[in-house]
Design a protein around this motif. Sequence first.
Motif, PDB file in Angstrom:
ATOM      1  N   ARG A  53       0.466  -1.063  -0.229  1.00  0.00           N
ATOM      2  CA  ARG A  53      -0.036  -0.078  -0.080  1.00  0.00           C
ATOM      3  C   ARG A  53       0.387   1.099  -0.024  1.00  0.00           C
ATOM      4  O   ARG A  53       0.312   2.204  -0.435  1.00  0.00           O
ATOM      5  N   TYR A  54       2.176   1.367  -0.209  1.00  0.00           N
ATOM      6  CA  TYR A  54       2.885   2.150   0.644  1.00  0.00           C
ATOM      7  C   TYR A  54       3.701   3.068  -1.155  1.00  0.00           C
ATOM      8  O   TYR A  54       5.158   3.760  -0.702  1.00  0.00           O
ATOM      9  N   LEU A  55       4.009   1.563  -1.665  1.00  0.00           N
ATOM     10  CA  LEU A  55       4.437   1.699  -3.298  1.00  0.00           C
ATOM     11  C   LEU A  55       3.418   2.911  -4.153  1.00  0.00           C
ATOM     12  O   LEU A  55       2.014   1.894  -3.795  1.00  0.00           O
ATOM     13  N   HIS A  56       4.141   4.422  -4.346  1.00  0.00           N
ATOM     14  CA  HIS A  56       3.186   5.056  -4.979  1.00  0.00           C
ATOM     15  C   HIS A  56       2.643   4.366  -6.510  1.00  0.00           C
ATOM     16  O   HIS A  56       1.687   3.645  -7.345  1.00  0.00           O
ATOM     17  N   ARG A  57       4.125   3.594  -6.882  1.00  0.00           N
ATOM     18  CA  ARG A  57       3.860   3.192  -8.848  1.00  0.00           C
ATOM     19  C   ARG A  57       5.255   2.340  -8.465  1.00  0.00           C
ATOM     20  O   ARG A  57       6.656   2.414  -8.534  1.00  0.00           O
ATOM     21  N   ALA A  58       5.276   1.245  -9.509  1.00  0.00           N
ATOM     22  CA  ALA A  58       6.171   0.619 -10.077  1.00  0.00           C
ATOM     23  C   ALA A  58       6.041   0.489 -11.022  1.00  0.00           C
ATOM     24  O   ALA A  58       5.555   0.085 -12.229  1.00  0.00           O
ATOM     25  N   HIS A  59       7.589   0.137 -11.887  1.00  0.00           N
ATOM     26  CA  HIS A  59       7.626   0.436 -12.756  1.00  0.00           C
ATOM     27  C   HIS A  59       8.655  -0.632 -13.211  1.00  0.00           C
ATOM     28  O   HIS A  59       9.802  -0.931 -12.400  1.00  0.00           O
ATOM     29  N   GLU A  60       8.129  -1.478 -14.384  1.00  0.00           N
ATOM     30  CA  GLU A  60       8.648  -3.086 -14.674  1.00  0.00           C
ATOM     31  C   GLU A  60      10.220  -2.641 -15.120  1.00  0.00           C
ATOM     32  O   GLU A  60      10.561  -2.104 -16.171  1.00  0.00           O
ATOM     33  N   LEU A  61      10.842  -4.088 -15.346  1.00  0.00           N
ATOM     34  CA  LEU A  61      11.605  -3.796 -15.794  1.00  0.00           C
ATOM     35  C   LEU A  61      12.008  -4.901 -17.228  1.00  0.00           C
ATOM     36  O   LEU A  61      11.273  -5.657 -17.052  1.00  0.00           O
ATOM     37  N   PRO A  62      12.858  -4.489 -18.200  1.00  0.00           N
ATOM     38  CA  PRO A  62      12.225  -4.795 -19.453  1.00  0.00           C
ATOM     39  C   PRO A  62      13.389  -5.670 -19.339  1.00  0.00           C
ATOM     40  O   PRO A  62      14.058  -6.071 -18.847  1.00  0.00           O
ATOM     41  N   ALA A  63      12.481  -7.033 -19.980  1.00  0.00           N
ATOM     42  CA  ALA A  63      13.148  -8.192 -20.791  1.00  0.00           C
ATOM     43  C   ALA A  63      14.680  -8.346 -21.576  1.00  0.00           C
ATOM     44  O   ALA A  63      14.920  -7.501 -22.359  1.00  0.00           O
ATOM     45  N   GLY A  64      15.486  -9.203 -20.771  1.00  0.00           N
ATOM     46  CA  GLY A  64      16.726  -9.084 -20.992  1.00  0.00           C
ATOM     47  C   GLY A  64      18.066  -8.126 -19.943  1.00  0.00           C
ATOM     48  O   GLY A  64      17.011  -7.294 -19.135  1.00  0.00           O
ATOM     49  N   PRO A  65      18.640  -9.079 -20.384  1.00  0.00           N
ATOM     50  CA  PRO A  65      19.885  -7.733 -19.475  1.00  0.00           C
ATOM     51  C   PRO A  65      19.991  -6.135 -19.512  1.00  0.00           C
ATOM     52  O   PRO A  65      20.075  -5.444 -21.461  1.00  0.00           O
ATOM     53  N   LEU A  66      20.380  -5.231 -19.327  1.00  0.00           N
ATOM     54  CA  LEU A  66      20.045  -3.464 -19.480  1.00  0.00           C
ATOM     55  C   LEU A  66      21.949  -3.266 -19.751  1.00  0.00           C
ATOM     56  O   LEU A  66      22.514  -2.689 -17.982  1.00  0.00           O
ATOM     57  N   THR A  67      22.248  -2.314 -20.440  1.00  0.00           N
ATOM     58  CA  THR A  67      23.302  -2.120 -20.254  1.00  0.00           C
ATOM     59  C   THR A  67      23.308  -0.538 -19.834  1.00  0.00           C
ATOM     60  O   THR A  67      22.096   0.047 -19.696  1.00  0.00           O
ATOM     61  N   ASP A  68      24.521   0.376 -19.920  1.00  0.00           N
ATOM     62  CA  ASP A  68      24.237   1.761 -19.585  1.00  0.00           C
ATOM     63  C   ASP A  68      23.424   2.272 -20.442  1.00  0.00           C
ATOM     64  O   ASP A  68      22.146   2.649 -19.929  1.00  0.00           O
ATOM     65  N   ALA A  69      23.505   2.151 -21.506  1.00  0.00           N
ATOM     66  CA  ALA A  69      22.586   2.796 -22.224  1.00  0.00           C
ATOM     67  C   ALA A  69      20.776   2.956 -22.057  1.00  0.00           C
ATOM     68  O   ALA A  69      19.768   3.588 -22.028  1.00  0.00           O
ATOM     69  N   PRO A  70      20.802   1.552 -22.335  1.00  0.00           N
ATOM     70  CA  PRO A  70      19.240   0.877 -22.552  1.00  0.00           C
ATOM     71  C   PRO A  70      18.782   1.898 -20.644  1.00  0.00           C
ATOM     72  O   PRO A  70      17.485   1.932 -20.707  1.00  0.00           O
ATOM     73  N   LEU A  71      19.482   1.591 -20.004  1.00  0.00           N
ATOM     74  CA  LEU A  71      19.615   1.777 -18.382  1.00  0.00           C
ATOM     75  C   LEU A  71      18.954   3.093 -18.303  1.00  0.00           C
ATOM     76  O   LEU A  71      18.100   3.805 -17.776  1.00  0.00           O
TER      77      LEU A  71
END
Length: 428
Positions: A53-71
Amino acid sequence: MPSFDTDVPVLLLRLDPNPFHHGTLGAVRSLGRAGIEVHAVVESARGPVGRSRYLHRAHELPAGPLTDAPLLALLREISERIGRPAVLIPMDDRGAIAAARLAGPLLGRFLLPAQPAGLPERVADKAELAQLCRELELPHPATAIPGSAQQAADAAAGLGLPVVAKWSRPWLLTGLADTGLRSTTLVRTRDDARRLYELTERAGSALLLQRQLPGAPDTDWFFHGCFTRGGSCLIGGSGRKERAWPPRTGLTAVGRWLPNPEVERSALRLARHLGYRGILDLDFRRDAHGRYHLLDFNPRPGAQFRLFTDQSGLDVVRALHLDLTGRTVPAPRGAPGRLFRAENYALLSAVATAFTGPPASRSTGVRGGHRDVERAWFAADDPLPFLAMTGSWLRSGVRKGARRMRANAVPHLTRPVPAHPLGTPRQP
Protein backbone atom coordinates in the motif's frame (compact mmCIF):
# COMPACT_ATOMS: atom_id res chain seq x y z
CA MET A 1 9.75 11.51 13.51
CA PRO A 2 12.17 13.77 11.59
CA SER A 3 10.78 16.45 9.25
CA PHE A 4 10.96 15.14 5.66
CA ASP A 5 10.64 17.06 2.42
CA THR A 6 7.67 15.06 1.18
CA ASP A 7 7.64 16.99 -2.10
CA VAL A 8 10.71 14.97 -3.16
CA PRO A 9 9.78 11.39 -4.15
CA VAL A 10 12.05 8.35 -4.16
CA LEU A 11 12.85 5.83 -6.88
CA LEU A 12 14.15 2.47 -5.63
CA LEU A 13 16.26 0.77 -8.29
CA ARG A 14 16.79 -2.98 -8.34
CA LEU A 15 18.26 -4.61 -11.46
CA ASP A 16 18.51 -8.17 -10.14
CA PRO A 17 15.09 -9.76 -10.81
CA ASN A 18 14.51 -11.28 -7.37
CA PRO A 19 10.82 -11.21 -6.34
CA PHE A 20 11.72 -12.20 -2.75
CA HIS A 21 14.03 -9.30 -1.96
CA HIS A 22 12.64 -8.13 1.37
CA GLY A 23 15.04 -5.18 1.56
CA THR A 24 13.18 -3.44 -1.25
CA LEU A 25 9.89 -3.93 0.57
CA GLY A 26 11.47 -2.56 3.76
CA ALA A 27 12.52 0.61 1.93
CA VAL A 28 9.07 1.03 0.38
CA ARG A 29 7.41 0.78 3.79
CA SER A 30 9.93 2.94 5.64
CA LEU A 31 9.75 5.84 3.19
CA GLY A 32 6.04 5.47 2.48
CA ARG A 33 5.15 5.57 6.18
CA ALA A 34 7.06 8.87 6.37
CA GLY A 35 4.69 10.34 3.79
CA ILE A 36 7.16 10.17 0.90
CA GLU A 37 5.96 9.15 -2.57
CA VAL A 38 7.77 5.90 -3.41
CA HIS A 39 8.40 4.47 -6.87
CA ALA A 40 10.28 1.23 -7.52
CA VAL A 41 11.86 -0.50 -10.49
CA VAL A 42 10.80 -4.13 -10.00
CA GLU A 43 10.68 -7.35 -12.01
CA SER A 44 6.88 -7.42 -11.89
CA ALA A 45 4.22 -5.07 -10.56
CA ARG A 46 2.28 -8.20 -9.56
CA GLY A 47 5.04 -9.40 -7.21
CA PRO A 48 5.05 -9.00 -3.42
CA VAL A 49 6.68 -5.54 -3.44
CA GLY A 50 4.16 -4.30 -6.00
CA ARG A 51 1.31 -5.17 -3.60
CA SER A 52 2.44 -2.78 -0.86
CA ARG A 53 0.00 0.00 0.00
CA TYR A 54 3.02 2.28 0.46
CA LEU A 55 4.25 1.91 -3.14
CA HIS A 56 2.96 4.75 -5.31
CA ARG A 57 3.94 3.10 -8.60
CA ALA A 58 5.88 0.07 -9.82
CA HIS A 59 7.98 0.45 -12.98
CA GLU A 60 8.71 -2.94 -14.52
CA LEU A 61 12.16 -3.97 -15.72
CA PRO A 62 12.31 -4.72 -19.44
CA ALA A 63 13.26 -8.27 -20.43
CA GLY A 64 16.93 -9.10 -20.91
CA PRO A 65 20.14 -7.59 -19.50
CA LEU A 66 20.38 -3.81 -19.27
CA THR A 67 23.55 -2.03 -20.38
CA ASP A 68 24.16 1.61 -19.50
CA ALA A 69 22.48 3.11 -22.58
CA PRO A 70 19.08 1.37 -22.25
CA LEU A 71 19.17 1.83 -18.46
CA LEU A 72 19.75 5.55 -18.90
CA ALA A 73 16.82 5.68 -21.32
CA LEU A 74 14.63 3.78 -18.84
CA LEU A 75 15.53 6.08 -15.95
CA ARG A 76 14.86 9.17 -18.06
CA GLU A 77 11.48 7.72 -19.04
CA ILE A 78 10.62 7.02 -15.39
CA SER A 79 11.75 10.54 -14.46
CA GLU A 80 9.28 11.93 -16.97
CA ARG A 81 6.51 9.83 -15.42
CA ILE A 82 7.39 11.04 -11.91
CA GLY A 83 7.40 14.62 -13.12
CA ARG A 84 9.94 16.11 -10.70
CA PRO A 85 13.40 15.35 -9.31
CA ALA A 86 13.54 12.28 -7.06
CA VAL A 87 16.03 10.65 -4.71
CA LEU A 88 17.47 7.54 -6.40
CA ILE A 89 18.30 4.64 -4.05
CA PRO A 90 19.82 1.52 -5.65
CA MET A 91 18.94 -1.68 -3.81
CA ASP A 92 21.57 -3.99 -5.35
CA ASP A 93 25.21 -3.74 -6.34
CA ARG A 94 24.51 -3.63 -10.09
CA GLY A 95 22.14 -0.75 -9.57
CA ALA A 96 24.57 1.13 -7.32
CA ILE A 97 27.43 0.76 -9.79
CA ALA A 98 25.28 1.75 -12.77
CA ALA A 99 23.77 4.74 -10.96
CA ALA A 100 27.24 6.05 -10.07
CA ARG A 101 28.38 5.70 -13.70
CA LEU A 102 25.27 7.53 -14.94
CA ALA A 103 25.25 10.24 -12.25
CA GLY A 104 26.29 12.95 -14.73
CA PRO A 105 23.58 12.30 -17.35
CA LEU A 106 21.00 11.91 -14.56
CA LEU A 107 21.84 15.27 -12.98
CA GLY A 108 18.72 17.35 -12.52
CA ARG A 109 16.45 14.33 -12.65
CA PHE A 110 17.67 12.37 -9.64
CA LEU A 111 19.44 13.14 -6.37
CA LEU A 112 22.41 10.86 -5.65
CA PRO A 113 25.26 10.95 -3.10
CA ALA A 114 28.37 12.65 -4.51
CA GLN A 115 30.81 9.73 -4.51
CA PRO A 116 34.45 9.70 -5.63
CA ALA A 117 34.57 8.50 -9.25
CA GLY A 118 34.17 4.74 -9.59
CA LEU A 119 33.97 4.12 -5.84
CA PRO A 120 30.90 1.79 -5.75
CA GLU A 121 32.45 -0.42 -8.43
CA ARG A 122 35.79 -0.45 -6.65
CA VAL A 123 34.47 -1.54 -3.25
CA ALA A 124 32.07 -4.14 -4.70
CA ASP A 125 34.94 -5.76 -6.62
CA LYS A 126 36.31 -8.58 -4.43
CA ALA A 127 39.86 -8.21 -5.77
CA GLU A 128 39.85 -4.45 -5.16
CA LEU A 129 38.47 -5.01 -1.67
CA ALA A 130 41.27 -7.42 -0.82
CA GLN A 131 43.82 -4.82 -1.93
CA LEU A 132 42.06 -2.08 0.03
CA CYS A 133 42.17 -4.19 3.20
CA ARG A 134 45.90 -4.75 2.71
CA GLU A 135 46.44 -0.99 2.34
CA LEU A 136 44.53 -0.23 5.54
CA GLU A 137 45.78 -3.31 7.39
CA LEU A 138 42.23 -4.47 7.99
CA PRO A 139 41.86 -8.21 8.62
CA HIS A 140 40.84 -10.03 5.45
CA PRO A 141 41.07 -13.72 4.52
CA ALA A 142 44.32 -14.71 2.79
CA THR A 143 43.55 -14.33 -0.92
CA ALA A 144 45.16 -15.52 -4.16
CA ILE A 145 44.28 -14.38 -7.69
CA PRO A 146 45.55 -17.15 -9.99
CA GLY A 147 46.65 -16.42 -13.56
CA SER A 148 46.20 -19.93 -14.91
CA ALA A 149 44.39 -23.18 -14.18
CA GLN A 150 47.57 -24.69 -12.75
CA GLN A 151 48.11 -21.66 -10.52
CA ALA A 152 44.53 -22.04 -9.30
CA ALA A 153 45.18 -25.66 -8.34
CA ASP A 154 48.45 -24.77 -6.60
CA ALA A 155 46.92 -21.79 -4.79
CA ALA A 156 44.02 -23.88 -3.51
CA ALA A 157 46.41 -26.43 -2.09
CA GLY A 158 48.65 -23.72 -0.63
CA LEU A 159 45.77 -21.97 1.14
CA GLY A 160 44.55 -25.25 2.58
CA LEU A 161 41.62 -27.13 1.09
CA PRO A 162 38.73 -26.56 1.15
CA VAL A 163 38.98 -22.94 0.02
CA VAL A 164 36.41 -20.30 -0.86
CA ALA A 165 36.29 -19.30 -4.52
CA LYS A 166 34.74 -15.97 -5.53
CA TRP A 167 34.30 -14.16 -8.82
CA SER A 168 35.75 -10.69 -8.49
CA ARG A 169 32.71 -8.94 -9.99
CA PRO A 170 29.73 -11.09 -9.00
CA TRP A 171 27.16 -8.63 -10.33
CA LEU A 172 28.21 -9.71 -13.85
CA LEU A 173 26.77 -13.18 -13.16
CA THR A 174 23.20 -11.87 -13.21
CA GLY A 175 21.38 -13.72 -15.96
CA LEU A 176 23.81 -16.66 -15.84
CA ALA A 177 21.85 -18.80 -13.37
CA ASP A 178 21.54 -21.70 -15.84
CA THR A 179 25.32 -22.05 -16.32
CA GLY A 180 25.98 -23.49 -12.86
CA LEU A 181 28.13 -20.49 -11.89
CA ARG A 182 27.65 -18.98 -8.47
CA SER A 183 29.19 -15.86 -6.97
CA THR A 184 30.76 -17.94 -4.19
CA THR A 185 31.76 -21.61 -4.27
CA LEU A 186 33.45 -23.96 -1.84
CA VAL A 187 36.32 -25.67 -3.67
CA ARG A 188 37.26 -29.03 -2.16
CA THR A 189 39.95 -30.36 -4.53
CA ARG A 190 42.76 -29.12 -6.74
CA ASP A 191 40.90 -30.34 -9.80
CA ASP A 192 37.80 -28.39 -8.83
CA ALA A 193 39.92 -25.22 -8.60
CA ARG A 194 41.46 -25.95 -11.99
CA ARG A 195 38.09 -26.52 -13.67
CA LEU A 196 36.55 -23.46 -12.05
CA TYR A 197 39.36 -21.25 -13.34
CA GLU A 198 38.65 -22.46 -16.88
CA LEU A 199 35.22 -20.80 -16.61
CA THR A 200 36.78 -17.35 -16.08
CA GLU A 201 35.83 -16.03 -19.51
CA ARG A 202 32.22 -17.10 -19.01
CA ALA A 203 32.09 -15.45 -15.56
CA GLY A 204 33.42 -12.16 -16.94
CA SER A 205 35.80 -11.39 -14.06
CA ALA A 206 38.82 -12.76 -12.22
CA LEU A 207 38.67 -15.78 -9.93
CA LEU A 208 39.74 -15.30 -6.30
CA LEU A 209 40.65 -18.09 -3.92
CA GLN A 210 40.43 -17.36 -0.20
CA ARG A 211 41.35 -19.24 2.93
CA GLN A 212 38.16 -20.46 4.57
CA LEU A 213 37.33 -18.98 7.95
CA PRO A 214 35.26 -21.60 9.76
CA GLY A 215 31.79 -20.48 10.67
CA ALA A 216 30.36 -21.04 14.14
CA PRO A 217 27.71 -19.48 16.36
CA ASP A 218 28.45 -15.79 17.01
CA THR A 219 31.14 -15.47 14.30
CA ASP A 220 29.18 -13.66 11.56
CA TRP A 221 28.60 -9.92 11.94
CA PHE A 222 27.52 -7.02 9.78
CA PHE A 223 27.48 -3.23 9.79
CA HIS A 224 24.92 -0.98 8.12
CA GLY A 225 25.37 2.77 7.90
CA CYS A 226 24.52 5.96 6.06
CA PHE A 227 27.33 8.47 5.56
CA THR A 228 27.49 12.10 4.48
CA ARG A 229 30.34 14.33 3.28
CA GLY A 230 33.80 13.25 4.36
CA GLY A 231 32.67 9.83 5.53
CA SER A 232 30.79 11.19 8.55
CA CYS A 233 28.27 8.63 9.85
CA LEU A 234 24.65 9.83 10.08
CA ILE A 235 23.31 6.55 11.47
CA GLY A 236 24.84 3.10 11.74
CA GLY A 237 25.15 0.00 13.80
CA SER A 238 26.62 -3.48 14.07
CA GLY A 239 24.64 -6.67 14.24
CA ARG A 240 25.12 -10.40 14.63
CA LYS A 241 23.78 -13.02 12.28
CA GLU A 242 21.91 -15.55 14.40
CA ARG A 243 20.44 -17.68 11.63
CA ALA A 244 21.34 -17.82 7.95
CA TRP A 245 20.04 -19.34 4.77
CA PRO A 246 21.78 -21.42 3.53
CA PRO A 247 22.76 -22.40 7.10
CA ARG A 248 25.99 -20.89 8.48
CA THR A 249 27.00 -19.14 5.25
CA GLY A 250 24.06 -17.45 3.55
CA LEU A 251 21.96 -14.33 3.95
CA THR A 252 20.70 -13.15 7.33
CA ALA A 253 17.53 -15.03 8.20
CA VAL A 254 17.59 -13.80 11.82
CA GLY A 255 19.82 -10.98 13.02
CA ARG A 256 20.19 -8.89 16.16
CA TRP A 257 21.42 -5.34 16.68
CA LEU A 258 24.38 -5.68 19.06
CA PRO A 259 27.07 -3.07 19.69
CA ASN A 260 30.48 -4.37 18.60
CA PRO A 261 33.19 -1.69 18.99
CA GLU A 262 35.74 -3.50 16.81
CA VAL A 263 33.34 -3.95 13.89
CA GLU A 264 32.13 -0.36 14.24
CA ARG A 265 35.68 1.05 14.35
CA SER A 266 36.65 -0.86 11.21
CA ALA A 267 33.55 0.34 9.35
CA LEU A 268 33.99 3.99 10.32
CA ARG A 269 37.70 3.95 9.52
CA LEU A 270 37.02 2.46 6.10
CA ALA A 271 34.28 4.98 5.25
CA ARG A 272 36.44 7.94 6.31
CA HIS A 273 39.39 6.67 4.29
CA LEU A 274 37.26 6.36 1.16
CA GLY A 275 35.32 9.58 1.66
CA TYR A 276 32.25 7.40 1.30
CA ARG A 277 28.85 9.06 1.02
CA GLY A 278 25.61 7.13 0.98
CA ILE A 279 24.49 3.76 2.34
CA LEU A 280 26.73 0.75 2.83
CA ASP A 281 26.44 -2.82 4.11
CA LEU A 282 29.54 -4.66 5.35
CA ASP A 283 29.95 -8.34 6.26
CA PHE A 284 32.52 -9.57 8.80
CA ARG A 285 33.56 -12.95 10.18
CA ARG A 286 35.49 -13.45 13.42
CA ASP A 287 38.39 -15.89 13.28
CA ALA A 288 39.71 -18.18 16.00
CA HIS A 289 41.98 -15.37 17.26
CA GLY A 290 39.11 -12.91 17.72
CA ARG A 291 39.91 -10.76 14.66
CA TYR A 292 37.02 -9.54 12.51
CA HIS A 293 37.75 -10.09 8.81
CA LEU A 294 35.95 -7.92 6.26
CA LEU A 295 34.36 -10.29 3.71
CA ASP A 296 32.09 -8.07 1.62
CA PHE A 297 31.41 -4.40 0.94
CA ASN A 298 28.00 -3.68 -0.57
CA PRO A 299 27.51 -0.03 -1.66
CA ARG A 300 23.76 -0.03 -0.96
CA PRO A 301 21.27 -0.97 1.79
CA GLY A 302 21.48 -4.51 3.11
CA ALA A 303 18.28 -6.53 3.02
CA GLN A 304 17.97 -6.36 6.84
CA PHE A 305 18.65 -2.61 7.11
CA ARG A 306 15.39 -2.03 9.04
CA LEU A 307 17.01 -3.80 11.99
CA PHE A 308 18.87 -0.54 12.65
CA THR A 309 15.84 1.68 13.26
CA ASP A 310 16.18 4.04 16.17
CA GLN A 311 13.49 5.08 18.63
CA SER A 312 12.33 7.96 16.37
CA GLY A 313 11.97 5.69 13.32
CA LEU A 314 15.20 6.84 11.66
CA ASP A 315 16.95 4.28 9.46
CA VAL A 316 19.53 4.47 6.65
CA VAL A 317 17.09 5.15 3.78
CA ARG A 318 15.30 7.88 5.73
CA ALA A 319 18.65 9.41 6.70
CA LEU A 320 19.76 9.45 3.06
CA HIS A 321 16.55 11.19 1.96
CA LEU A 322 17.00 13.82 4.68
CA ASP A 323 20.64 14.36 3.73
CA LEU A 324 20.07 14.65 -0.03
CA THR A 325 17.13 17.03 0.39
CA GLY A 326 19.07 19.37 2.68
CA ARG A 327 17.18 18.50 5.85
CA THR A 328 18.81 18.05 9.24
CA VAL A 329 19.44 14.45 10.20
CA PRO A 330 18.82 14.19 13.95
CA ALA A 331 21.29 12.34 16.13
CA PRO A 332 20.10 8.73 16.29
CA ARG A 333 18.65 7.40 19.50
CA GLY A 334 19.86 3.81 19.58
CA ALA A 335 17.76 0.74 20.13
CA PRO A 336 20.23 -2.18 20.49
CA GLY A 337 18.68 -5.58 21.04
CA ARG A 338 16.17 -5.28 18.18
CA LEU A 339 15.65 -8.51 16.24
CA PHE A 340 15.17 -8.89 12.49
CA ARG A 341 13.47 -11.95 11.08
CA ALA A 342 13.01 -12.86 7.41
CA GLU A 343 10.12 -15.27 7.93
CA ASN A 344 10.62 -17.53 4.89
CA TYR A 345 14.39 -17.91 5.25
CA ALA A 346 14.22 -18.21 9.05
CA LEU A 347 11.83 -21.12 8.64
CA LEU A 348 14.10 -22.87 6.13
CA SER A 349 17.15 -22.32 8.35
CA ALA A 350 15.38 -23.62 11.46
CA VAL A 351 14.18 -26.75 9.68
CA ALA A 352 17.56 -27.43 8.06
CA THR A 353 19.50 -27.14 11.33
CA ALA A 354 16.93 -28.69 13.68
CA PHE A 355 18.69 -32.04 13.91
CA THR A 356 22.00 -31.89 12.07
CA GLY A 357 23.09 -28.27 12.08
CA PRO A 358 25.00 -26.24 14.67
CA PRO A 359 23.05 -24.25 17.24
CA ALA A 360 22.01 -20.76 16.31
CA SER A 361 23.80 -17.83 17.87
CA ARG A 362 22.77 -16.99 21.38
CA SER A 363 19.78 -14.67 21.25
CA THR A 364 19.88 -13.32 24.75
CA GLY A 365 19.67 -9.70 23.60
CA VAL A 366 21.32 -6.76 25.30
CA ARG A 367 20.78 -5.96 28.94
CA GLY A 368 18.46 -3.01 29.12
CA GLY A 369 18.03 -2.95 25.31
CA HIS A 370 14.91 -3.19 23.21
CA ARG A 371 13.59 -6.62 22.34
CA ASP A 372 11.12 -5.72 19.56
CA VAL A 373 11.09 -7.72 16.33
CA GLU A 374 11.28 -6.25 12.82
CA ARG A 375 9.69 -8.70 10.39
CA ALA A 376 10.78 -8.67 6.77
CA TRP A 377 7.38 -9.48 5.28
CA PHE A 378 4.48 -9.33 7.71
CA ALA A 379 3.09 -5.95 8.77
CA ALA A 380 -0.37 -5.42 10.20
CA ASP A 381 -0.75 -2.14 8.30
CA ASP A 382 0.44 -3.67 5.00
CA PRO A 383 -0.53 -7.38 4.85
CA LEU A 384 -0.74 -7.98 1.08
CA PRO A 385 3.03 -8.34 0.43
CA PHE A 386 3.24 -11.12 3.04
CA LEU A 387 0.30 -12.97 1.48
CA ALA A 388 1.73 -12.53 -2.03
CA MET A 389 5.19 -13.68 -0.90
CA THR A 390 3.78 -16.78 0.80
CA GLY A 391 1.82 -17.83 -2.26
CA SER A 392 4.66 -17.12 -4.71
CA TRP A 393 7.25 -18.75 -2.47
CA LEU A 394 5.25 -21.95 -2.12
CA ARG A 395 4.60 -22.09 -5.87
CA SER A 396 8.29 -21.49 -6.57
CA GLY A 397 9.25 -24.28 -4.17
CA VAL A 398 6.91 -26.72 -5.89
CA ARG A 399 8.32 -25.82 -9.32
CA LYS A 400 11.93 -26.22 -8.14
CA GLY A 401 11.11 -29.57 -6.55
CA ALA A 402 9.50 -30.79 -9.78
CA ARG A 403 12.51 -29.68 -11.83
CA ARG A 404 14.90 -31.52 -9.51
CA MET A 405 12.82 -34.66 -9.69
CA ARG A 406 12.87 -34.52 -13.51
CA ALA A 407 16.60 -33.82 -13.53
CA ASN A 408 17.31 -36.78 -11.24
CA ALA A 409 15.31 -39.02 -13.55
CA VAL A 410 17.51 -38.15 -16.57
CA PRO A 411 21.08 -39.56 -16.68
CA HIS A 412 23.78 -36.89 -17.02
CA LEU A 413 26.55 -37.39 -19.57
CA THR A 414 28.73 -34.67 -18.08
CA ARG A 415 28.93 -33.07 -14.69
CA PRO A 416 29.66 -29.36 -14.08
CA VAL A 417 32.00 -28.09 -11.41
CA PRO A 418 30.12 -28.65 -8.13
CA ALA A 419 28.87 -25.37 -6.72
CA HIS A 420 28.38 -25.27 -2.96
CA PRO A 421 26.95 -21.79 -2.30
CA LEU A 422 28.48 -20.00 0.63
CA GLY A 423 27.07 -16.56 -0.10
CA THR A 424 23.57 -15.22 -0.11
CA PRO A 425 20.93 -16.29 -2.61
CA ARG A 426 21.55 -14.42 -5.84
CA GLN A 427 21.56 -10.66 -5.37
CA PRO A 428 23.65 -7.97 -6.96
